[in-house]
Design a protein around this motif. Sequence first.
Motif, mmCIF file in Angstrom:
data_model
loop_
_atom_site.group_PDB
_atom_site.id
_atom_site.type_symbol
_atom_site.label_atom_id
_atom_site.label_comp_id
_atom_site.label_asym_id
_atom_site.label_seq_id
_atom_site.Cartn_x
_atom_site.Cartn_y
_atom_site.Cartn_z
ATOM 1 N N ASP A 1 1.367 -0.865 -0.275
ATOM 2 C CA ASP A 1 -0.151 0.466 -0.530
ATOM 3 C C ASP A 1 0.837 1.248 0.085
ATOM 4 O OD1 ASP A 1 1.102 0.141 3.033
ATOM 5 O OD2 ASP A 1 -0.789 -0.664 3.592
ATOM 6 N N GLY A 2 0.124 2.598 -0.074
ATOM 7 C CA GLY A 2 1.234 3.038 0.337
ATOM 8 C C GLY A 2 1.722 4.103 1.078
ATOM 9 N N TRP A 3 1.822 3.039 1.938
ATOM 10 C CA TRP A 3 3.041 3.082 2.826
ATOM 11 C C TRP A 3 4.038 2.498 2.622
ATOM 12 C CZ3 TRP A 3 2.436 5.800 7.386
ATOM 13 C CH2 TRP A 3 0.997 6.440 7.797
ATOM 14 N N ILE A 4 4.358 1.816 1.996
ATOM 15 C CA ILE A 4 5.330 0.801 1.384
ATOM 16 C C ILE A 4 6.357 2.043 1.049
ATOM 17 C CG2 ILE A 4 4.576 1.041 -0.964
ATOM 18 C CD1 ILE A 4 6.992 -1.520 0.802
ATOM 19 N N MET A 5 6.239 3.272 0.164
ATOM 20 C CA MET A 5 7.544 4.139 -0.180
ATOM 21 C C MET A 5 7.671 4.494 1.751
ATOM 22 S SD MET A 5 5.916 4.138 -2.927
ATOM 23 C CE MET A 5 8.027 5.558 -3.956
#
Length: 202
Positions: free
Chosen positions: A115-119
């Motif tokens: 999800d976006g937290w991977i960034m």
Amino acid sequence: MGKKQSLVQLLALLMLGTAAFLLNRNQAVPEDADELAREEWLQKGFFPVLAATVISGINTAFTQMVLTEKRNSYLFSMELAIIGIGVLLAKMFSTEEGQKILSTGEYERLTEGMDGWIMVPVGLQAAGGIIVGLVVKYAGGVRKGFGLVIGILLTAVLQSVLEGTPVTGVQCFAAVLVTTSLYLHANYPPQKETDKTKQKAS
């Protein structure tokens, strides 16, 4: 790199290496382990880490050499990142799971569970690479080594604080070694030829 180290600075680097070993020795094989476990630790633990350390040192020296030739450190970091992505993809697709993805064309499985937290870790890793490049360019690989060991020391202290475990005597001794080695390396550089000539004349 053309930069000499005095005998005192070499001693300081030896002390720094000793401190790094002491801070990481808790990951070594337990004292009560049998002979087979010790042999496996040497083959799959100590020697691979030793080889990786040597390669890392060579890589740092090469990076410093390249960056001192008026190369843009940001561009160099981006080049290394692109090469790293290529190597990771090649490694992933060489596995059995990667071969299945290639044969079925289900490339969406590559991002499964993300999800976006991977960034967040990606961004931190990228920022760390840029900072390391700048440190190597302007401070040198030796000082980068000091920063790395100091970071390990701070990690050990923070781990003790967060987990509620007391700071061990080994960690305190390692802190003394790091502090002393940093002082010696900073204050006892190699003597210049002119200084040696003056000492002989006097």
